[in-house]
Design an enzyme around this catalytic site. Structure first.
Site, PDB file in Angstrom:
ATOM      1  N   ASN A  10       0.736  -1.174   0.049  1.00 46.92           N
ATOM      2  CA  ASN A  10      -0.036  -0.047  -0.046  1.00 46.92           C
ATOM      3  C   ASN A  10       0.979   1.242   0.126  1.00 46.92           C
ATOM      4  OD1 ASN A  10      -1.776   2.135   0.461  1.00 46.92           O
ATOM      5  ND2 ASN A  10      -2.720   1.237   2.119  1.00 46.92           N
ATOM      6  N   LYS A  17       3.145   0.800   3.261  1.00 45.16           N
ATOM      7  CA  LYS A  17       2.772  -0.101   4.426  1.00 45.16           C
ATOM      8  C   LYS A  17       2.793  -1.592   3.368  1.00 45.16           C
ATOM      9  CE  LYS A  17      -0.373   2.925   6.648  1.00 45.16           C
ATOM     10  NZ  LYS A  17      -1.982   3.078   6.373  1.00 45.16           N
ATOM     11  N   ARG A  93      -2.233  -2.023  -3.550  1.00 42.86           N
ATOM     12  CA  ARG A  93      -3.526  -1.275  -3.272  1.00 42.86           C
ATOM     13  C   ARG A  93      -3.579  -0.001  -4.385  1.00 42.86           C
ATOM     14  NH1 ARG A  93      -5.003   3.076   1.030  1.00 42.86           N
ATOM     15  NH2 ARG A  93      -7.293   3.379   0.496  1.00 42.86           N
ATOM     16  N   HIS A 182     -12.522   2.900  -0.385  1.00 41.46           N
ATOM     17  CA  HIS A 182     -12.747   1.875   0.786  1.00 41.46           C
ATOM     18  C   HIS A 182     -13.313   0.680   0.209  1.00 41.46           C
ATOM     19  CE1 HIS A 182     -12.831   5.226   4.199  1.00 41.46           C
ATOM     20  NE2 HIS A 182     -11.563   4.766   4.095  1.00 41.46           N
ATOM     21  N   LEU A 211     -15.712   3.326   9.567  1.00 39.54           N
ATOM     22  CA  LEU A 211     -15.204   4.338  10.312  1.00 39.54           C
ATOM     23  C   LEU A 211     -14.137   4.205  10.710  1.00 39.54           C
ATOM     24  CD1 LEU A 211     -18.837   4.543  12.611  1.00 39.54           C
ATOM     25  CD2 LEU A 211     -18.375   5.624  10.128  1.00 39.54           C
ATOM     26  N   GLY A 214     -10.512   8.175   7.802  1.00 39.77           N
ATOM     27  CA  GLY A 214     -11.488   8.360   6.631  1.00 39.77           C
ATOM     28  C   GLY A 214     -12.727   7.556   7.092  1.00 39.77           C
ATOM     29  N   ARG A 243     -11.866  15.368   7.436  1.00 40.67           N
ATOM     30  CA  ARG A 243     -12.716  15.836   6.262  1.00 40.67           C
ATOM     31  C   ARG A 243     -14.000  16.318   6.667  1.00 40.67           C
ATOM     32  NH1 ARG A 243     -10.875  10.804   3.545  1.00 40.67           N
ATOM     33  NH2 ARG A 243      -9.023  11.107   2.657  1.00 40.67           N
ATOM     34  N   ASP A 284      -8.991  11.843  16.878  1.00 40.63           N
ATOM     35  CA  ASP A 284      -8.947  10.700  17.634  1.00 40.63           C
ATOM     36  C   ASP A 284     -10.164  10.704  18.353  1.00 40.63           C
ATOM     37  OD1 ASP A 284      -8.335   8.147  19.186  1.00 40.63           O
ATOM     38  OD2 ASP A 284      -6.147   8.541  18.548  1.00 40.63           O
ATOM     39  N   MET A 285     -10.891   9.699  18.166  1.00 35.05           N
ATOM     40  CA  MET A 285     -12.127   9.415  18.721  1.00 35.05           C
ATOM     41  C   MET A 285     -11.952   9.094  20.179  1.00 35.05           C
ATOM     42  SD  MET A 285     -15.580   9.741  18.539  1.00 35.05           S
ATOM     43  CE  MET A 285     -15.973   9.792  16.931  1.00 35.05           C
ATOM     44  N   ARG A 286     -10.832   8.522  20.493  1.00 32.12           N
ATOM     45  CA  ARG A 286     -10.515   8.127  22.050  1.00 32.12           C
ATOM     46  C   ARG A 286     -10.226   9.396  22.679  1.00 32.12           C
ATOM     47  NH1 ARG A 286      -5.885   4.110  19.778  1.00 32.12           N
ATOM     48  NH2 ARG A 286      -6.097   5.674  18.303  1.00 32.12           N
ATOM     49  N   GLU A 338     -14.971  -0.430  14.992  1.00 29.48           N
ATOM     50  CA  GLU A 338     -14.396  -1.724  15.701  1.00 29.48           C
ATOM     51  C   GLU A 338     -14.406  -1.342  17.258  1.00 29.48           C
ATOM     52  OE1 GLU A 338     -11.316  -3.413  13.869  1.00 29.48           O
ATOM     53  OE2 GLU A 338     -12.178  -2.981  11.869  1.00 29.48           O
ATOM     54  N   GLU A 389      -8.313  -5.309   5.174  1.00 30.31           N
ATOM     55  CA  GLU A 389      -8.060  -4.990   3.575  1.00 30.31           C
ATOM     56  C   GLU A 389      -6.737  -5.810   2.935  1.00 30.31           C
ATOM     57  OE1 GLU A 389      -8.669  -0.761   5.283  1.00 30.31           O
ATOM     58  OE2 GLU A 389      -9.169  -0.328   2.965  1.00 30.31           O
TER      59      GLU A 389
HETATM   60  P1  ADP Z   1      -7.284   4.689   9.030  1.00 33.85           P
HETATM   61  O1  ADP Z   1      -7.076   3.333   8.048  1.00 33.85           O
HETATM   62  O2  ADP Z   1      -8.337   5.603   8.123  1.00 33.85           O
HETATM   63  O3  ADP Z   1      -6.250   5.721   9.268  1.00 33.85           O
HETATM   64  P2  ADP Z   1      -8.195   3.344  11.229  1.00 33.85           P
HETATM   65  O4  ADP Z   1      -9.212   2.404  10.659  1.00 33.85           O
HETATM   66  O5  ADP Z   1      -6.980   2.809  11.611  1.00 33.85           O
HETATM   67  O6  ADP Z   1      -7.842   4.562  10.363  1.00 33.85           O
HETATM   68  O7  ADP Z   1      -8.896   4.072  12.446  1.00 33.85           O
HETATM   69  C1  ADP Z   1      -8.266   4.979  13.256  1.00 33.85           C
HETATM   70  C2  ADP Z   1      -8.953   5.973  14.129  1.00 33.85           C
HETATM   71  O8  ADP Z   1      -9.610   4.949  14.924  1.00 33.85           O
HETATM   72  C3  ADP Z   1      -8.163   6.506  15.113  1.00 33.85           C
HETATM   73  O9  ADP Z   1      -8.188   7.983  14.446  1.00 33.85           O
HETATM   74  C4  ADP Z   1      -9.160   6.741  16.214  1.00 33.85           C
HETATM   75  O10 ADP Z   1     -10.044   7.722  16.221  1.00 33.85           O
HETATM   76  C5  ADP Z   1      -9.963   5.466  16.155  1.00 33.85           C
HETATM   77  N1  ADP Z   1      -9.779   4.427  17.331  1.00 33.85           N
HETATM   78  C6  ADP Z   1      -8.865   3.654  17.431  1.00 33.85           C
HETATM   79  N2  ADP Z   1      -8.879   2.967  18.718  1.00 33.85           N
HETATM   80  C7  ADP Z   1      -9.908   3.337  19.129  1.00 33.85           C
HETATM   81  C8  ADP Z   1     -10.698   3.130  20.569  1.00 33.85           C
HETATM   82  N3  ADP Z   1     -10.287   2.380  21.372  1.00 33.85           N
HETATM   83  N4  ADP Z   1     -11.732   4.003  20.618  1.00 33.85           N
HETATM   84  C9  ADP Z   1     -12.365   4.796  19.977  1.00 33.85           C
HETATM   85  N5  ADP Z   1     -11.514   5.078  18.578  1.00 33.85           N
HETATM   86  C10 ADP Z   1     -10.575   4.570  18.421  1.00 33.85           C
END
Ligand code: ADP
Length: 406
Positions: A10, A17, A93, A182, A211, A214, A243, A284-286, A338, A389
């Site tokens: 990728n 990657k 990819r 995706h 989710l 992206g 975005r 970052d959702m965390r 996830e 993927e």
């Molecule tokens: P991409 O491949 O688009 O870079 P990923 O599918 O790896 O993204 O997702 C990354 C995002 O997942 C992080 O920016 C974060 O917001 C979210 N994430 C990862 N782990 C957690 C978690 N334990 N709780 C909430 N959000 C999480």
């Protein structure tokens, strides 16, 4: 000896990657990435799965060729070198396959030329993908190389979903239409969701919510994509990490006329400085959940970002429910889908009349396995289905070369 290994690459503009898989049992032999290619502080992280120990090296890696050579050297240290007769193919990819590529494709000069022709619709991605392919070809000119396109799964969308309502001649002249991205993930997850339900993909309708940083949604009818939220570029649709997703396009004219902003400035604003990061400073959702849950000083801002994210997500669930007519499952995948139970809970809340509900206990379980989070006997299944993927790219690549089409 049967060659059963597939290297998945990728290639981004400054990163590569990779994963090496053995398709006799779909196992991973090595994973890694090279970052900051072209800088003084390039970094290679390589993990052979035999030991699970990550080796990290930093130092200048000038270009993709040097990066791939460094990867080949790391693989050789583990007896997994790219010169091995066990390597069957390299799967790449490729982000944009336009309308042309509806299937994974063995790469020849004509395919390279077509990927190049698509650069105007994917200026950030396709050039990097091409560099990766050409470098890999130089390294192993005898080996089949396969392109797996992010857009391919969406090429089944009917014209009614794929076309924008703009002047047809202009749209055709500039190849403006909704391509979606995706696709590899949407294909994998919709199939894995059917499997989780004990059905074949042709028997079910699934809404997939990918989710990650992206983010995109897709409506999959009997195994075929009939709508997806990303468009000409990955900017359309859901609220993402950086975005904006959907917006009145006139915002752009306004920013030009009244804000005096340039095209590039607006491009950067909408792709890199909007979405969650634009709304609350975090993508970052965390971190967003931490601010909300701990009642941080700036929790209100994080809560508003979360609410806007969920509102958009809910709109797409409703829209795709209507597009499909009947829905068997809604599947959450990728980093946020996830892992973030509060996002899943909030997105499904209030949709009971549509047969959608989330069981609090099931939703709280952390696991890397596909699983249901809807209450038993629910009319529509809600599932968490980890995406893969790389495995999907390896699978598609191997299927093509194993059948002797290469
Ligand atoms: P991409 O491949 O688009 O870079 P990923 O599918 O790896 O993204 O997702 C990354 C995002 O997942 C992080 O920016 C974060 O917001 C979210 N994430 C990862 N782990 C957690 C978690 N334990 N709780 C909430 N959000 C999480």
């Amino acid at each position: 000896m049967t060659a059963t290994r597939v290297l998945v690459l990728n290639s981004g503009s400054s990163s590569v990657k990779y994963q090496l898989l053995d398709m006799s049992d779909s196992s991973r032999l090595a994973v890694g990435l090279v970052e900051r290619i072209g800088e003084e502080t390039s970094r290679l992280k390589h993990t052979p799965l035999s030991t699970g120990e990550t080796r990290e090296t930093t130092g200048p890696i000038a270009d993709h060729e040097a990066a791939l050579k460094a990867v080949a050297e790391e693989l050789a240290k583990d007896g997994l070198g790219l010169d091995s007769p066990e390597l069957a193919a390299i799967g790449h990819r490729v982000v944009h396959g336009g309308k042309t590529f509806t299937q994974p494709t063995v790469i020849d000069d004509a395919v390279l030329a077509e990927i190049e022709r698509l650069i105007p619709v994917a200026p950030l991605h396709n050039p990097a993908n091409l560099t990766g392919i050409r470098t890999a070809q130089a390294l192993r000119p005898d080996l089949p190389q396969v392109a797996v396109f992010d857009t391919a799964f969406h090429t089944t969308m009917p014209e009614a979903a794929a076309r924008y309502a703009i002047d047809v001649k202009t749209a055709d002249e500039y190849r403006i239409r909704r391509y979606g991205f995706h696709g590899t993930s949407h294909a994998y997850v919709s199939r894995a969701t059917a499997e989780l339900l004990g059905k074949s993909p042709e028997e079910v309708n699934v809404i997939v919510l990918h989710l990650g940083n992206g983010a995109s949604a897709s409506a999959v009818e009997k195994g075929r994509c009939v709508d997806t939220s990303m468009g000409l570029t990955p900017l359309e649709g859901l609220v993402m990490g950086t975005r904006s997703g959907d917006m009145d396009p006139a915002v752009i004219f306004h920013l030009m006329r009244v804000g005096g902003m340039s095209t590039d400035e607006i491009d950067t604003l909408l792709n890199k400085k909007s979405g969650l990061i634009g709304l609350c400073g975090d993508n970052d959702m965390r971190e967003i959940r931490r601010r909300i849950d701990e009642g941080a000083e700036d929790a209100a801002q994080a809560q508003l970002a979360f609410d806007i994210y969920i509102h958009r997500l809910k709109k797409y669930i409703g829209a795709y429910y209507a597009v499909l007519g009947t829905v068997d499952a809604v599947a959450f995948t990728a980093g946020v889908g996830e892992n973030a139970a509060p996002v899943r809970e909030a997105a499904i809340a209030g949709l009971e009349a549509l047969g959608l509900a989330v069981d609090g206990e099931l939703n709280a379980v952390r696991s890397g396995e596909p699983r249901l989070i809807s209450p038993e006997g629910a009319r529509v299944a809600v599932a968490v289905v980890p995406t893969d993927e790389e495995l999907e790219i390896a699978d598609q690549t191997y299927a093509l070369v194993r059948n002797g089409n290469a």
